[in-house]
Design a protein around this motif. Structure first.
Motif, PDB file in Angstrom:
ATOM      1  N   VAL A   1       0.793  -1.331   0.046  1.00 48.00           N
ATOM      2  CA  VAL A   1       0.006   0.091   0.128  1.00 48.00           C
ATOM      3  C   VAL A   1       1.007   1.293  -0.012  1.00 48.00           C
ATOM      4  O   VAL A   1       0.652   1.995  -0.739  1.00 48.00           O
ATOM      5  N   SER A   2       1.667   1.227   0.940  1.00 48.99           N
ATOM      6  CA  SER A   2       2.964   2.383   1.018  1.00 48.99           C
ATOM      7  C   SER A   2       3.643   2.705  -0.265  1.00 48.99           C
ATOM      8  O   SER A   2       3.640   3.674  -0.555  1.00 48.99           O
ATOM      9  N   ALA A   3       4.033   1.489  -1.028  1.00 51.95           N
ATOM     10  CA  ALA A   3       4.826   1.435  -1.998  1.00 51.95           C
ATOM     11  C   ALA A   3       4.097   2.016  -3.050  1.00 51.95           C
ATOM     12  O   ALA A   3       4.697   2.819  -3.971  1.00 51.95           O
ATOM     13  N   TRP A   4       2.826   1.672  -3.433  1.00 54.73           N
ATOM     14  CA  TRP A   4       2.021   2.361  -4.568  1.00 54.73           C
ATOM     15  C   TRP A   4       1.770   3.785  -4.212  1.00 54.73           C
ATOM     16  O   TRP A   4       1.799   4.597  -5.148  1.00 54.73           O
ATOM     17  N   LEU A   5       1.665   4.039  -3.195  1.00 52.79           N
ATOM     18  CA  LEU A   5       1.368   5.605  -2.799  1.00 52.79           C
ATOM     19  C   LEU A   5       2.583   6.501  -3.038  1.00 52.79           C
ATOM     20  O   LEU A   5       2.694   7.546  -3.424  1.00 52.79           O
ATOM     21  N   ILE A   6       3.836   5.684  -2.523  1.00 52.38           N
ATOM     22  CA  ILE A   6       5.044   6.410  -2.664  1.00 52.38           C
ATOM     23  C   ILE A   6       5.270   6.667  -4.172  1.00 52.38           C
ATOM     24  O   ILE A   6       5.851   7.866  -4.659  1.00 52.38           O
ATOM     25  N   THR A   7       4.934   5.788  -4.960  1.00 56.71           N
ATOM     26  CA  THR A   7       4.994   6.095  -6.555  1.00 56.71           C
ATOM     27  C   THR A   7       4.109   7.175  -7.037  1.00 56.71           C
ATOM     28  O   THR A   7       4.556   8.059  -7.812  1.00 56.71           O
ATOM     29  N   VAL A   8       2.888   7.322  -6.673  1.00 56.94           N
ATOM     30  CA  VAL A   8       1.804   7.742  -6.991  1.00 56.94           C
ATOM     31  C   VAL A   8       2.092   9.533  -6.339  1.00 56.94           C
ATOM     32  O   VAL A   8       1.941  10.476  -7.295  1.00 56.94           O
ATOM     33  N   ALA A   9       2.625   9.540  -5.262  1.00 54.24           N
ATOM     34  CA  ALA A   9       2.839  10.843  -4.691  1.00 54.24           C
ATOM     35  C   ALA A   9       4.311  11.244  -5.038  1.00 54.24           C
ATOM     36  O   ALA A   9       4.377  12.545  -4.747  1.00 54.24           O
ATOM     37  N   ASP A  10       5.059  10.808  -6.025  1.00 59.26           N
ATOM     38  CA  ASP A  10       6.239  10.944  -6.382  1.00 59.26           C
ATOM     39  C   ASP A  10       7.307  11.398  -5.181  1.00 59.26           C
ATOM     40  O   ASP A  10       8.014  12.123  -5.239  1.00 59.26           O
ATOM     41  N   VAL A  11       7.279  10.349  -4.094  1.00 60.81           N
ATOM     42  CA  VAL A  11       8.108  10.824  -3.174  1.00 60.81           C
ATOM     43  C   VAL A  11       9.583  10.537  -3.344  1.00 60.81           C
ATOM     44  O   VAL A  11      10.569  11.421  -2.935  1.00 60.81           O
ATOM     45  N   PRO A  12       9.834   9.640  -4.331  1.00 61.80           N
ATOM     46  CA  PRO A  12      11.282   9.706  -4.682  1.00 61.80           C
ATOM     47  C   PRO A  12      11.842  10.954  -5.498  1.00 61.80           C
ATOM     48  O   PRO A  12      13.018  11.095  -5.205  1.00 61.80           O
ATOM     49  N   GLY A  13      10.719  11.437  -6.017  1.00 59.02           N
ATOM     50  CA  GLY A  13      11.221  12.876  -7.009  1.00 59.02           C
ATOM     51  C   GLY A  13      11.522  13.962  -5.929  1.00 59.02           C
ATOM     52  O   GLY A  13      12.454  14.515  -6.060  1.00 59.02           O
ATOM     53  N   ALA A  14      10.714  13.971  -4.848  1.00 59.46           N
ATOM     54  CA  ALA A  14      10.971  15.010  -3.633  1.00 59.46           C
ATOM     55  C   ALA A  14      12.519  14.569  -3.021  1.00 59.46           C
ATOM     56  O   ALA A  14      13.022  15.698  -2.607  1.00 59.46           O
ATOM     57  N   LEU A  15      12.405  13.237  -2.775  1.00 61.65           N
ATOM     58  CA  LEU A  15      13.896  13.109  -2.243  1.00 61.65           C
ATOM     59  C   LEU A  15      15.079  13.202  -3.098  1.00 61.65           C
ATOM     60  O   LEU A  15      16.225  13.678  -2.575  1.00 61.65           O
ATOM     61  N   ALA A  16      15.066  12.833  -4.321  1.00 60.48           N
ATOM     62  CA  ALA A  16      15.991  13.151  -5.208  1.00 60.48           C
ATOM     63  C   ALA A  16      16.216  14.869  -5.259  1.00 60.48           C
ATOM     64  O   ALA A  16      17.583  15.117  -5.692  1.00 60.48           O
ATOM     65  N   ALA A  17      15.321  15.742  -5.166  1.00 58.40           N
ATOM     66  CA  ALA A  17      15.664  16.872  -5.104  1.00 58.40           C
ATOM     67  C   ALA A  17      16.442  17.442  -3.904  1.00 58.40           C
ATOM     68  O   ALA A  17      17.141  18.498  -4.335  1.00 58.40           O
ATOM     69  N   LEU A  18      16.457  16.595  -3.047  1.00 61.46           N
ATOM     70  CA  LEU A  18      17.000  16.935  -1.782  1.00 61.46           C
ATOM     71  C   LEU A  18      18.494  16.703  -1.840  1.00 61.46           C
ATOM     72  O   LEU A  18      19.255  17.202  -1.302  1.00 61.46           O
ATOM     73  N   VAL A  19      18.753  15.578  -2.699  1.00 60.48           N
ATOM     74  CA  VAL A  19      19.930  15.000  -2.857  1.00 60.48           C
ATOM     75  C   VAL A  19      20.791  15.397  -4.125  1.00 60.48           C
ATOM     76  O   VAL A  19      21.685  14.854  -4.407  1.00 60.48           O
ATOM     77  N   GLU A  20      19.951  16.323  -4.754  1.00 61.50           N
ATOM     78  CA  GLU A  20      20.577  16.663  -6.171  1.00 61.50           C
ATOM     79  C   GLU A  20      22.083  16.985  -6.385  1.00 61.50           C
ATOM     80  O   GLU A  20      22.779  16.772  -7.042  1.00 61.50           O
ATOM     81  N   PRO A  21      22.574  17.735  -5.246  1.00 65.22           N
ATOM     82  CA  PRO A  21      23.779  18.166  -5.307  1.00 65.22           C
ATOM     83  C   PRO A  21      24.806  16.957  -5.150  1.00 65.22           C
ATOM     84  O   PRO A  21      26.032  17.111  -5.658  1.00 65.22           O
ATOM     85  N   LEU A  22      24.241  16.015  -4.810  1.00 66.98           N
ATOM     86  CA  LEU A  22      25.224  14.884  -4.770  1.00 66.98           C
ATOM     87  C   LEU A  22      24.897  13.577  -6.004  1.00 66.98           C
ATOM     88  O   LEU A  22      25.757  12.600  -6.121  1.00 66.98           O
ATOM     89  N   MET A  23      24.080  13.932  -6.972  1.00 67.19           N
ATOM     90  CA  MET A  23      23.785  13.129  -7.817  1.00 67.19           C
ATOM     91  C   MET A  23      24.965  12.585  -8.944  1.00 67.19           C
ATOM     92  O   MET A  23      24.937  11.769  -9.460  1.00 67.19           O
TER      93      MET A  23
END
Length: 426
Positions: free
Chosen positions: A287-309
């Motif tokens: 359930v959480s995994a599906w919502l994580i994808t729908v809410a684009d949580v990885p995208g929000a986290l990626a923005a936080l670590v963008e300087p390290l990408m």
């Protein structure tokens, strides 16, 4: 805001004592309400779909193999072989524990099962020989976490299913890092135990060693069968779980004859209870995994670590530090289920091999099993040894540092994982 709601809805109920499985559902429902997508049918459908996976069928079979191993004489014979081979050298019982942990890990894939077996079989012997109780318990706990690293590994199965990564490649990639951790534990044990005064077991004769090898040969064949079968494509990881369960039952009941038919029911019930806990966690995490994808949580986290990408090493160090912190509060299975769908898009975006990251991820989660306050393996050893958590943590600390050093080396030198995989090939 999305990340804050997800974490608050997950960690808040956990802090109040809500079981992790239900906290996972609550965090998913919280995100659905925030996004205006709440539908009870979606929740139910994701729960059902979460456990409906062919690769996940390997989990109950490997758990059953672990139960049979502990009750059917396989574990005891592995320990007896290690005793006969290296028990007589200075600090030999510690080396026996590490050697036995490597073999047992290739039978069960569960750190908790290995901790229970090693604690029950070796800890009384180490205390009787004069070893410090906290140090001996710390070594046994630290050696037990090799279980989820050397294949077969339930952790790799869960990560592979959730992250869409080849479980066979993960299995093969875990062999050399697991042996590296064993070597680090041997060096650390040699350094910390050399000042102890303890009684050395007598050196066994060649005949006794051969007898111990002959007695354990059936148990030793299981990891060989699994690794060879996976390498040459004889069976899938799921089918390997079936092979492990059937083989261990045959050896325990027909060859060693230490598992009577009357006890078989209790073994199946014990394996079923553990399986139910794991699979319910997997289903709720969907359930959480599906919502994580729908809410684009990885995208929000990626923005936080963008300087390290653009710096893979710095990114991995940051992620590993995060998982170490998470591992102190969450058990291995929920950490894998929650963090994998969040981190996998970031890992792929940064160009990091998912198999390589999976090895680092599972090692880090395994280390979390010996970090308080959750530390499942610590609790198992505490129960067996009657030590307090504070005393056991003092004994664990040198070995914990050694394992973190190995993890750091694997981050700095990816070829330590990727090159051995090319040796095994697939």
């Amino acid at each position: 805001m999305t990340v804050s709601i997800f974490l608050g809805a997950l960690l808040g109920p956990m802090a109040l004592g809500v079981p992790i499985a239900f906290a996972l559902i609550l965090s998913g429902v919280a995100l659905m309400l925030y996004l205006g997508l709440f539908d009870a049918q979606i929740v139910a459908q994701n729960v059902l779909n979460g456990a409906d996976s062919f690769p996940l069928m390997a989990v109950p079979f490997f758990l059953l193999a672990g139960e049979v191993m502990n009750t059917g004489g396989l574990s005891r014979r592995i320990v007896a072989l290690a005793m006969a081979m290296v028990g007589h050298i200075r600090g030999g019982l510690g080396f026996v524990a590490i050697f036995a942990a490597c073999i047992l890990s290739s039978l069960s894939g569960s750190a908790v099962a290995d901790a229970a077996a090693l604690g029950a079989l070796l800890l009384p012997m180490m205390l009787k020989s004069g070893h410090d109780a906290a140090r001996a318990g710390g070594l046994l706990a630290s050696a037990s976490i090799i279980g989820p690293i050397i294949p077969p590994s339930i952790g790799f199965i869960l990560y592979g299913v959730v992250g869409g990564v080849s479980i066979t490649k993960l299995f093969l990639a875990g062999i050399f890092p697991g042996l590296m951790i064993a070597a680090a534990l041997c060096i650390t044990w040699f350094l910390v135990a050399r000042k102890e005064q303890f009684e050395l077991p007598p050196r066994e004769s060649g005949a006794v060693r051969l007898k111990a090898l002959a007695d354990s040969i059936w148990a030793l064949m299981l990891p060989v069968i699994i690794i060879v079968g996976l390498k040459f494509g004889v069976f899938t990881p799921t089918e390997a779980g079936v092979v492990a369960a059937v083989y261990s039952l045959f050896v325990a009941m027909v060859v060693y004859r230490e598992l009577p038919p009357a006890q078989l029911f209790h073994v199946f019930v014990a394996a079923a209870k553990i399986t139910a806990v794991v699979m319910f966690l997997v289903a709720c995490a969907a359930v959480s995994a599906w919502l994580i994808t729908v809410a684009d949580v990885p995208g929000a986290l990626a923005a936080l670590v963008e300087p390290l990408m653009d710096n893979q090493t710095a990114l991995l160090i940051a992620i590993m530090a995060l998982i170490v912190v998470v591992g102190t509060a969450m058990d291995m299975t929920p950490t894998i289920l929650v963090m994998t769908p969040v981190l996998m898009p970031i890992i792929k975006q940064a160009g990091i091999d998912p198999v390589y990251f999976g090895v680092l991820f599972i090692i880090n989660n395994s280390i979390g099993l010996i970090t308080p306050p959750v530390g499942t393996v610590l609790n198992v050893i505490c129960g067996v040894s009657k030590l307090s958590m504070e005393d056991l943590m003092k004994g664990v600390m040198p070995f914990l540092v050694a394992e973190l050093i190995v993890l750091f080396l694997l981050v700095l030198f990816p070829e330590l994982v990727t090159v051995p995989v090319s040796w095994f090939g697939h």
